[in-house]
Design an enzyme around this catalytic site. Structure first.
Site, PDB file in Angstrom:
ATOM      1  CB  CYS A 100      -0.898  -0.031   1.236  1.00 16.78           C
ATOM      2  SG  CYS A 100      -1.688   1.545   1.594  1.00 16.78           S
ATOM      3  CB  CYS A 104      -5.374   6.197  -2.918  1.00 22.74           C
ATOM      4  SG  CYS A 104      -4.012   5.160  -3.417  1.00 22.74           S
ATOM      5  CB  THR A 191      -3.906   3.987   5.079  1.00 28.06           C
ATOM      6  OG1 THR A 191      -4.620   2.803   5.370  1.00 28.06           O
ATOM      7  CG2 THR A 191      -2.871   3.709   4.007  1.00 28.06           C
ATOM      8  CD  GLU A 257      -2.611   0.246   7.334  1.00 25.89           C
ATOM      9  OE1 GLU A 257      -1.681  -0.548   7.591  1.00 25.89           O
ATOM     10  OE2 GLU A 257      -2.957   0.530   6.176  1.00 25.89           O
ATOM     11  CG  HIS A 292     -10.448   4.170  -0.380  1.00 27.59           C
ATOM     12  ND1 HIS A 292      -9.315   4.756  -0.920  1.00 27.59           N
ATOM     13  CD2 HIS A 292      -9.990   3.355   0.599  1.00 27.59           C
ATOM     14  CE1 HIS A 292      -8.248   4.325  -0.291  1.00 27.59           C
ATOM     15  NE2 HIS A 292      -8.626   3.462   0.637  1.00 27.59           N
ATOM     16  CE1 TYR A 296      -8.618   0.279  -0.817  1.00 30.03           C
ATOM     17  CE2 TYR A 296      -9.115  -1.942  -0.089  1.00 30.03           C
ATOM     18  CZ  TYR A 296      -8.701  -0.663   0.191  1.00 30.03           C
ATOM     19  OH  TYR A 296      -8.374  -0.326   1.472  1.00 30.03           O
ATOM     20  CB  CYS A 299      -3.889   0.043  -4.876  1.00 27.28           C
ATOM     21  SG  CYS A 299      -4.983  -0.616  -3.610  1.00 27.28           S
ATOM     22  CD  GLU A 447      -4.894  -1.096   3.104  1.00 25.40           C
ATOM     23  OE1 GLU A 447      -4.003  -1.588   2.389  1.00 25.40           O
ATOM     24  OE2 GLU A 447      -4.823   0.034   3.586  1.00 25.40           O
TER      25      GLU A 447
END
Ligand code: SF4
Ligand code: FE
Length: 482
Positions: A100, A104, A191, A257, A292, A296, A299, A447
């Site tokens: 990650c 974003c 994050t 995180e 978001h 995904y 990413c 995640e």
């Protein structure tokens, strides 16, 4: 304005001199800390890519807001092409870092807040949209990293914010002053928070009349007075503190995180973008979540590319790359990964303009995308583990590899295909271990399940967005049912 390089970004974050509670110590000098530096390098990757001749066309974009070229990670999407480019950019970053890369969340928050404040002002006569435009133009010009903070602790999940024993279990406005508001509470699972310059605080769910105190959106600098950070642990994280980097698995990059506590943090009016307008809290949450969930589809696909590459490599190193069942498993991984990407691209290509002018993803397809992400990476991790073999979980340490007594045995007995270097084979296995069972599995698996909301949240949205009434009406029409 200059687009920052990775090094310039790292210096700018170092200058903030943030502190965090880590493993029982309140720690400064985070840029020197073994647990933090891989995550900072992952964010720096997003800056360097804006300068790399091979990728800069994708990462650089003209912003109508500040009328200059900005890093796409701070862009407000101006059409479906921008939404598609966002996903392509995220895939590229995931492939390059295998983790990650954290940047974003602020981009997704900004796009949600931009359109929501416009509509809120139209209904309530509030001044939020122009405030937000001023704020975001500054973020773009400074090329900042902004964290989006949404998830409240929520306490007793069966109770509303005001029914909780402790009102801070949902972040709230605890005091109103002539010059601004004071906020109290916490945000979990943040994050990249310690790698960010700014925080965009948003409500965590749809607030109802009577819950105005909790319907707050505002911007807070990460070094603001009263903000405290408690670092999140990841499986095998202390390997990052060992001298032998091979055992870390991903030697350069990693995620981050933290739990963020807001203890009576003052926010001036010009940084407040929602303050009690409960009817817009849910819209803001849904739009952020949709962006978001789209993210995904980029990413996690990129990280999946890295896992597929490692799986194919280890199959070759093990001498089994031509076995039919191995080839099928790798094809299965590719199919799953590209299905995720297809959803990420589809929800982007069918995005539509909001009244404010920026573009929103297709909410139904973004939720379908994320629901797939809660499943497919787990299946890909299972297939990768299958292909890699049991050594993935039992391999001796790098220290034993270097030991004069044990090293020769390890080199002799962990040999694979004849032309393969034993240490290279061990490196690939360690990377795979990192991604399916180590620190990297936080980003790739946990995640994928809970980031941008758990599967139940996507199911609710899919149920709402699917126009079931319309589908039933068309069947009735076809069958002449009144
Ligand atoms: Fe970006 Fe993915 Fe990390 Fe979210 S999980 S910040 S979308 S890389
Ligand atoms: Fe996330």
């Amino acid at each position: 304005m200059a687009l920052k390089t990775g090094d310039e970004y790292l210096r700018s974050i170092k200058a903030l001199d943030l502190k965090a509670h880590m493993l029982g110590k309140n720690t400064s000098d985070l840029d020197q800390h073994g647990l933090v530096t891989p995550s900072r390098r992952a964010v720096a990757y997003t800056f360097d890519a804006a300068h790399d001749p091979e990728t800069r066309d994708l990462f650089c974009v003209e912003s109508p807001l500040c009328k200059d070229v900005v890093n796409r990670f701070s862009h407000l999407h101006q059409g479906p092409e921008d939404l598609v480019s966002k996903v392509r950019m995220q895939r590229l970053c995931g492939t390059g870092t295998a983790c990650c890369f954290q940047r974003c969340v602020g981009m997704d928050a900004a796009n949600a807040i931009y359109s929501t404040t416009y509509e809120c002002d139209g209904k309530h006569g509030t001044p939020y949209h122009s405030r937000f435009k001023d704020y975001w133009a500054w973020v773009q010009q400074q090329d900042l990293v902004v964290d989006g903070a949404m998830t409240d602790p929520k306490g007793d999940r069966g109770k509303r914010p005001k029914e909780q024993v402790d009102p801070d279990l949902f972040l709230r406005v605890s005091e109103r002053r002539p010059e601004g508001v004071v906020i109290s509470g916490a945000k979990l699972h943040q994050t990249g928070m310690l790698n960010s310059h700014e925080i965009l605080v948003m409500p965590t769910l749809t607030m109802r009349p009577g819950e105005e105190t909790w319907a707050v959106c505002c911007a807070v600098p990460t070094d603001a007075k009263g903000v405290r950070y408690i670092y999140g642990r990841q499986a095998s994280d202390t390997r990052k503190l060992e001298t032998h980097t091979m055992d870390v698995g991903n030697p350069r990059f990693g995620g981050q995180e933290v739990m963020t506590v807001f203890e009576d943090v003052f926010v001036p009016h010009e940084r407040v973008f929602l303050n009690g307008e409960v009817d817009f809290s849910g819209i803001m949450v849904e739009r952020f979540a949709a962006y978001h969930r789209q993210s995904y589809g980029g990413c996690k696909v990129g990280v999946g590319d890295a896992l597929i590459g490692a799986t194919a490599l280890i199959a070759r190193m093990n001498g089994v790359e031509k076995a039919t069942h191995i080839k099928e498993k790798i094809v299965e991984m590719i199919h799953l990964n590209e299905t995720l990407y297809a959803c990420g691209i589809a929800c982007s290509a069918t995005g539509e303009a909001t009244p404010s002018g920026n573009y929103l993803v297709n909410m139904l397809l973004a939720n379908v995308c994320k629901l797939n992400v809660t499943r497919f990476p787990y299946e890909m991790a299972r297939l990768a583990t299958d292909v890699a073999g049991g050594l993935l979980g039992t391999m001796p340490s790098a220290a034993d590899l270097e030991d004069p007594v044990t090293g020769p045995y390890i080199r002799k007995y962990l040999a694979g295909a004849p032309d393969v270097d034993v240490v290279d084979r061990m490196k690939v296995l360690r990377l795979m271990e990192n991604m399916v069972a180590g620190a990297g599995a936080v980003g790739y698996l946990i995640e994928s399940m809970h980031g941008a909301g758990p599967p139940a949240a996507q199911r609710i949205m899919i149920g709402r967005q699917a126009d079931l009434e319309g589908k039933m009406a068309r069947v009735k029409q076809m069958l002449d049912i009144a």
